[in-house]
Scaffold this motif. Sequence first.
Motif, PDB file in Angstrom:
ATOM      1  N   LYS A   1       1.389   1.849   7.086  1.00 18.05           N
ATOM      2  CA  LYS A   1       0.123   2.005   6.355  1.00 18.05           C
ATOM      3  C   LYS A   1       0.264   3.058   5.266  1.00 18.05           C
ATOM      4  CE  LYS A   1      -2.844   0.182   9.902  1.00 18.05           C
ATOM      5  NZ  LYS A   1      -3.888   0.367  10.870  1.00 18.05           N
ATOM      6  N   ALA A   2       1.001   4.121   5.523  1.00 17.30           N
ATOM      7  CA  ALA A   2       1.241   5.139   4.499  1.00 17.30           C
ATOM      8  C   ALA A   2       2.018   4.553   3.325  1.00 17.30           C
ATOM      9  CB  ALA A   2       1.992   6.327   5.097  1.00 17.30           C
ATOM     10  N   LEU A   3       2.995   3.689   3.619  1.00 18.36           N
ATOM     11  CA  LEU A   3       3.776   3.065   2.551  1.00 18.36           C
ATOM     12  C   LEU A   3       2.933   2.081   1.738  1.00 18.36           C
ATOM     13  CD1 LEU A   3       7.134   2.547   4.436  1.00 18.36           C
ATOM     14  CD2 LEU A   3       6.639   4.180   2.601  1.00 18.36           C
ATOM     15  N   ALA A   4       1.936   1.492   2.364  1.00 15.60           N
ATOM     16  CA  ALA A   4       1.041   0.574   1.643  1.00 15.60           C
ATOM     17  C   ALA A   4       0.256   1.316   0.574  1.00 15.60           C
ATOM     18  CB  ALA A   4       0.098  -0.116   2.626  1.00 15.60           C
ATOM     19  N   ASP A   5       0.116   2.623   0.720  1.00 12.51           N
ATOM     20  CA  ASP A   5      -0.592   3.438  -0.265  1.00 12.51           C
ATOM     21  C   ASP A   5       0.314   3.902  -1.412  1.00 12.51           C
ATOM     22  OD1 ASP A   5      -2.947   3.237   1.179  1.00 12.51           O
ATOM     23  OD2 ASP A   5      -2.598   5.110   2.274  1.00 12.51           O
ATOM     24  N   SER A   6       1.601   3.558  -1.336  1.00 12.62           N
ATOM     25  CA  SER A   6       2.536   3.966  -2.390  1.00 12.62           C
ATOM     26  C   SER A   6       2.313   3.100  -3.629  1.00 12.62           C
ATOM     27  CB  SER A   6       3.979   3.819  -1.906  1.00 12.62           C
ATOM     28  OG  SER A   6       4.360   2.452  -1.881  1.00 12.62           O
ATOM     29  N   THR A   7       2.971   3.466  -4.716  1.00 12.25           N
ATOM     30  CA  THR A   7       2.860   2.692  -5.955  1.00 12.25           C
ATOM     31  C   THR A   7       3.844   1.525  -5.994  1.00 12.25           C
ATOM     32  OG1 THR A   7       4.360   4.205  -7.099  1.00 12.25           O
ATOM     33  CG2 THR A   7       1.981   4.649  -7.299  1.00 12.25           C
ATOM     34  N   LEU A   8       4.628   1.354  -4.953  1.00 11.89           N
ATOM     35  CA  LEU A   8       5.521   0.198  -4.874  1.00 11.89           C
ATOM     36  C   LEU A   8       4.654  -1.062  -4.810  1.00 11.89           C
ATOM     37  CD1 LEU A   8       8.538  -0.571  -4.597  1.00 11.89           C
ATOM     38  CD2 LEU A   8       8.187  -0.542  -2.119  1.00 11.89           C
ATOM     39  N   PRO A   9       4.871  -2.030  -5.692  1.00 12.38           N
ATOM     40  CA  PRO A   9       4.003  -3.215  -5.717  1.00 12.38           C
ATOM     41  C   PRO A   9       3.952  -3.934  -4.367  1.00 12.38           C
ATOM     42  CG  PRO A   9       5.389  -3.159  -7.673  1.00 12.38           C
ATOM     43  CD  PRO A   9       5.889  -2.069  -6.760  1.00 12.38           C
ATOM     44  N   ALA A  10       2.768  -4.400  -4.016  1.00  9.92           N
ATOM     45  CA  ALA A  10       2.567  -5.091  -2.736  1.00  9.92           C
ATOM     46  C   ALA A  10       3.466  -6.308  -2.610  1.00  9.92           C
ATOM     47  CB  ALA A  10       1.099  -5.490  -2.587  1.00  9.92           C
ATOM     48  N   ALA A  11       3.643  -7.062  -3.693  1.00 13.76           N
ATOM     49  CA  ALA A  11       4.504  -8.245  -3.639  1.00 13.76           C
ATOM     50  C   ALA A  11       5.939  -7.843  -3.316  1.00 13.76           C
ATOM     51  CB  ALA A  11       4.448  -9.012  -4.954  1.00 13.76           C
ATOM     52  N   THR A  12       6.400  -6.757  -3.902  1.00 12.65           N
ATOM     53  CA  THR A  12       7.749  -6.265  -3.620  1.00 12.65           C
ATOM     54  C   THR A  12       7.873  -5.852  -2.161  1.00 12.65           C
ATOM     55  OG1 THR A  12       8.004  -5.539  -5.904  1.00 12.65           O
ATOM     56  CG2 THR A  12       9.512  -4.573  -4.287  1.00 12.65           C
ATOM     57  N   ARG A  13       6.870  -5.160  -1.651  1.00  7.23           N
ATOM     58  CA  ARG A  13       6.900  -4.753  -0.240  1.00  7.23           C
ATOM     59  C   ARG A  13       7.037  -5.973   0.675  1.00  7.23           C
ATOM     60  NH1 ARG A  13       2.445  -1.558  -1.786  1.00  7.23           N
ATOM     61  NH2 ARG A  13       1.092  -2.777  -0.421  1.00  7.23           N
ATOM     62  N   GLU A  14       6.255  -7.007   0.418  1.00  5.54           N
ATOM     63  CA  GLU A  14       6.315  -8.208   1.261  1.00  5.54           C
ATOM     64  C   GLU A  14       7.668  -8.908   1.140  1.00  5.54           C
ATOM     65  OE1 GLU A  14       4.411  -9.135   3.684  1.00  5.54           O
ATOM     66  OE2 GLU A  14       2.782  -7.751   3.304  1.00  5.54           O
ATOM     67  N   LEU A  15       8.212  -9.003  -0.076  1.00  6.10           N
ATOM     68  CA  LEU A  15       9.521  -9.641  -0.263  1.00  6.10           C
ATOM     69  C   LEU A  15      10.607  -8.876   0.487  1.00  6.10           C
ATOM     70  CD1 LEU A  15       9.355 -10.489  -4.085  1.00  6.10           C
ATOM     71  CD2 LEU A  15       9.148 -12.106  -2.166  1.00  6.10           C
ATOM     72  N   VAL A  16      10.553  -7.551   0.410  1.00  6.23           N
ATOM     73  CA  VAL A  16      11.531  -6.701   1.099  1.00  6.23           C
ATOM     74  C   VAL A  16      11.441  -6.903   2.609  1.00  6.23           C
ATOM     75  CG1 VAL A  16      11.986  -4.264   1.678  1.00  6.23           C
ATOM     76  CG2 VAL A  16      11.815  -4.986  -0.714  1.00  6.23           C
ATOM     77  N   MET A  17      10.233  -6.869   3.145  1.00  2.00           N
ATOM     78  CA  MET A  17      10.073  -7.028   4.603  1.00  2.00           C
ATOM     79  C   MET A  17      10.484  -8.426   5.042  1.00  2.00           C
ATOM     80  SD  MET A  17       6.681  -4.770   5.489  1.00  2.00           S
ATOM     81  CE  MET A  17       5.609  -5.530   4.275  1.00  2.00           C
ATOM     82  N   HIS A  18      10.174  -9.420   4.231  1.00  2.00           N
ATOM     83  CA  HIS A  18      10.549 -10.799   4.544  1.00  2.00           C
ATOM     84  C   HIS A  18      12.073 -10.945   4.554  1.00  2.00           C
ATOM     85  CE1 HIS A  18       9.995 -15.067   4.927  1.00  2.00           C
ATOM     86  NE2 HIS A  18      10.472 -15.335   3.724  1.00  2.00           N
ATOM     87  N   ARG A  19      12.741 -10.415   3.529  1.00  2.00           N
ATOM     88  CA  ARG A  19      14.208 -10.572   3.431  1.00  2.00           C
ATOM     89  C   ARG A  19      14.922  -9.835   4.551  1.00  2.00           C
ATOM     90  NH1 ARG A  19      17.908 -13.467   3.736  1.00  2.00           N
ATOM     91  NH2 ARG A  19      19.895 -12.935   2.772  1.00  2.00           N
ATOM     92  N   ALA A  20      14.541  -8.612   4.844  1.00  2.00           N
ATOM     93  CA  ALA A  20      15.195  -7.878   5.941  1.00  2.00           C
ATOM     94  C   ALA A  20      14.984  -8.617   7.258  1.00  2.00           C
ATOM     95  CB  ALA A  20      14.649  -6.460   6.035  1.00  2.00           C
ATOM     96  N   SER A  21      13.808  -9.153   7.461  1.00  2.00           N
ATOM     97  CA  SER A  21      13.504  -9.875   8.696  1.00  2.00           C
ATOM     98  C   SER A  21      14.322 -11.152   8.801  1.00  2.00           C
ATOM     99  CB  SER A  21      12.006 -10.187   8.771  1.00  2.00           C
ATOM    100  OG  SER A  21      11.265  -8.988   8.776  1.00  2.00           O
ATOM    101  N   GLN A  22      14.568 -11.824   7.665  1.00  2.00           N
ATOM    102  CA  GLN A  22      15.442 -12.997   7.674  1.00  2.00           C
ATOM    103  C   GLN A  22      16.850 -12.606   8.099  1.00  2.00           C
ATOM    104  OE1 GLN A  22      15.039 -14.249   3.591  1.00  2.00           O
ATOM    105  NE2 GLN A  22      13.711 -15.978   4.151  1.00  2.00           N
ATOM    106  N   ILE A  23      17.369 -11.550   7.501  1.00  2.00           N
ATOM    107  CA  ILE A  23      18.732 -11.095   7.816  1.00  2.00           C
ATOM    108  C   ILE A  23      18.853 -10.762   9.295  1.00  2.00           C
ATOM    109  CG2 ILE A  23      20.412  -9.233   7.447  1.00  2.00           C
ATOM    110  CD1 ILE A  23      19.283  -9.117   4.516  1.00  2.00           C
TER     111      ILE A  23
END
Length: 157
Positions: free
Chosen positions: A25-47
Amino acid sequence: MDPRLNLFGNPVAGKSLKHLVAAGKALADSTLPAATRELVMHRASQINGCAVCIDMHTKDAAHAGESSTRLNLVAAWREATVFTEAERAALELTEQGTRIADAAGGVSDEVWAEAGKHYTEDELAALVALIALINALNRFNVMTRQPAGDYQPGQHG
């Protein structure tokens, strides 16, 4: 498939997960774009083969407006034309950070420098923390064989 452990029912696992969820939740408040956050979590989870997180992040991203084309192409992002240069840098950092044991020295200087071209220092810090966090959550789920498929968008948020 039956889970080996009820993660939220066990007091030790539940307390640990509570802190990891708070970090997310703290990271969701960062300026990192939400779409990027989801892509990152999706890709790591695939691996990592984490079905629970693949289910969750695919559904949350789609619910937030991410296209099915982009979600379907995350595993083959290098050959896909639908990702920005910044997203490509984040996905490469995610792959090297997730497969850290596979490469002597971890993340290469080239991958770090490319990410640095697209993200501020705070966004890089958020990326590193997010990659570490999703890998921890993937390991909780994979080791305890948590079943996937029933997640509803926003269920844990």
